[in-house]
Design a protein around this motif. Structure first.
Motif, PDB file in Angstrom:
ATOM      1  N   VAL A  25      51.314  29.387  -3.658  1.00 29.24           N
ATOM      2  CA  VAL A  25      50.591  28.473  -2.771  1.00 29.24           C
ATOM      3  C   VAL A  25      50.048  27.350  -3.652  1.00 29.24           C
ATOM      4  O   VAL A  25      49.336  27.605  -4.625  1.00 29.24           O
ATOM      5  N   SER A  26      50.425  26.109  -3.323  1.00 31.61           N
ATOM      6  CA  SER A  26      50.017  24.971  -4.142  1.00 31.61           C
ATOM      7  C   SER A  26      48.545  24.638  -3.944  1.00 31.61           C
ATOM      8  O   SER A  26      47.892  25.156  -3.033  1.00 31.61           O
ATOM      9  N   GLU A  27      48.030  23.765  -4.794  1.00 34.23           N
ATOM     10  CA  GLU A  27      46.631  23.341  -4.682  1.00 34.23           C
ATOM     11  C   GLU A  27      46.351  22.686  -3.338  1.00 34.23           C
ATOM     12  O   GLU A  27      45.229  22.723  -2.846  1.00 34.23           O
ATOM     13  N   ARG A  28      47.378  22.087  -2.747  1.00 31.50           N
ATOM     14  CA  ARG A  28      47.218  21.430  -1.448  1.00 31.50           C
ATOM     15  C   ARG A  28      47.507  22.367  -0.278  1.00 31.50           C
ATOM     16  O   ARG A  28      47.485  21.941   0.878  1.00 31.50           O
ATOM     17  N   GLY A  29      47.795  23.623  -0.586  1.00 33.19           N
ATOM     18  CA  GLY A  29      48.018  24.592   0.481  1.00 33.19           C
ATOM     19  C   GLY A  29      49.455  24.765   0.908  1.00 33.19           C
ATOM     20  O   GLY A  29      49.733  25.498   1.868  1.00 33.19           O
ATOM     21  N   GLY A  30      50.394  24.107   0.216  1.00 39.06           N
ATOM     22  CA  GLY A  30      51.803  24.275   0.540  1.00 39.06           C
ATOM     23  C   GLY A  30      52.285  25.660   0.136  1.00 39.06           C
ATOM     24  O   GLY A  30      51.963  26.151  -0.945  1.00 39.06           O
ATOM     25  N   VAL A  31      53.058  26.306   1.015  1.00 44.13           N
ATOM     26  CA  VAL A  31      53.486  27.683   0.796  1.00 44.13           C
ATOM     27  C   VAL A  31      54.961  27.728   0.402  1.00 44.13           C
ATOM     28  O   VAL A  31      55.818  27.182   1.108  1.00 44.13           O
ATOM     29  N   ILE A  32      55.244  28.384  -0.720  1.00 47.37           N
ATOM     30  CA  ILE A  32      56.616  28.557  -1.191  1.00 47.37           C
ATOM     31  C   ILE A  32      56.992  30.020  -1.041  1.00 47.37           C
ATOM     32  O   ILE A  32      56.263  30.914  -1.482  1.00 47.37           O
ATOM     33  N   LEU A  33      58.112  30.283  -0.389  1.00 47.19           N
ATOM     34  CA  LEU A  33      58.563  31.638  -0.080  1.00 47.19           C
ATOM     35  C   LEU A  33      59.842  31.970  -0.838  1.00 47.19           C
ATOM     36  O   LEU A  33      60.532  31.079  -1.336  1.00 47.19           O
ATOM     37  N   ASP A  34      60.176  33.269  -0.877  1.00 49.02           N
ATOM     38  CA  ASP A  34      61.416  33.662  -1.547  1.00 49.02           C
ATOM     39  C   ASP A  34      62.641  33.321  -0.704  1.00 49.02           C
ATOM     40  O   ASP A  34      63.739  33.139  -1.232  1.00 49.02           O
ATOM     41  N   ARG A  35      62.441  33.192   0.623  1.00 52.55           N
ATOM     42  CA  ARG A  35      63.545  32.848   1.520  1.00 52.55           C
ATOM     43  C   ARG A  35      62.962  32.169   2.747  1.00 52.55           C
ATOM     44  O   ARG A  35      61.784  32.349   3.078  1.00 52.55           O
TER      45      ARG A  35
END
Length: 247
Positions: A25-35
């Motif tokens: 989860v980035s500092e700006r709240g962006g969510v990165i997932l495995d898929r």
């Protein structure tokens, strides 16, 4: 270091729901997932919207989907003020399917216009109800009536639409596959994704990372609503759903 998200939509544009693990989860709240099933803004097609559901049942609206440091790093942007998940947790994803399906129909229609008007593409933008494709086209005989008629012929033909992968070397040996005048498909990864239309790609074949319908018949009624002159030879063809309106 960029993270990699398995982009499930590249193999199946019709997936509406999926489960995934939170990688970051980035500092700006962006969510990165495995898929993910969420398409990220690229190539003139806007990113998907939809929802992300946490294990405790919290439903978070996803307002946008964008790429990070690379095309393989896909960032899901929650609506302003929404909660973010914990790294390592599992979430359920659901895209706004009616919106996505309209974008798939429009994107496929843009490919068909590039078949009807075989000229270099200088720009494109896909939207739910009014898309555009810009062409370096000196020939004024490609009127909106003519292109609309040929477009619907290809739609009624109900041609299959599918993807296949080629190597960087195969693309280099077939430069005619690239229709864009100014933008080259990304190379160096070892493979290029082609979107093909028609049996054995008899209608069209070109590099594209976007989402498309499985058959041209799914596009439905569509026409060229307007042609705008954007320079000495550059013309913008605007696509709109529905039948041609007389007058």
């Amino acid at each position: 270091m960029a993270l990699r998200t398995d982009a499930l939509f590249r193999e199946d544009s019709y997936l509406r729901e999926a489960e995934a693990e939170v990688l970051a989860v980035s500092e700006r709240g962006g969510v990165i997932l495995d898929r993910t099933i969420f398409y990220a803004t690229s190539g003139g097609q806007p990113g998907d919207t939809g929802t992300m559901v946490f294990a405790d049942g919290t439903v978070v609206p996803i307002a946008a989907t964008v790429t990070g440091e690379t095309k393989d790093e896909i960032i899901h942007v929650p609506a302003e003020g929404a909660a973010v998940p914990l790294v390592g947790s599992r979430v359920k994803l659901a895209i706004d399917w009616p919106r996505r399906f309209n974008l798939m129909r429009m994107h496929t229609a843009c490919h068909l216009v590039s078949v009807i008007c075989p000229f270099p593409i200088t720009g494109a933008s896909v939207a739910e109800d009014d898309s555009r494709i810009d062409l370096d086209i000196p020939d004024t005989s490609y009127t909106k009536e003519l292109v609309s008629e040929r477009l619907m012929d290809l739609v009624r033909g109900d041609h299959p639409v599918f993807t296949r992968w080629i190597t960087d070397e195969e693309l280099a040996a077939n430069p005619g596959l690239v229709k864009s005048k100014n933008v080259r498909p990304p190379s160096g990864t070892g493979r290029i994704r082609l979107v093909c239309i028609g049996e054995n790609a008899v209608v069209d074949s070109q590099p594209c990372g976007g989402t498309h319908v499985a058959r041209t018949g799914e596009i439905g009624e569509i026409h060229i609503g307007k042609i705008e002159k954007k320079g000495r030879e550059n013309r913008r063809y605007r696509l709109r759903f529905g039948p041609v309106v007389a007058g």
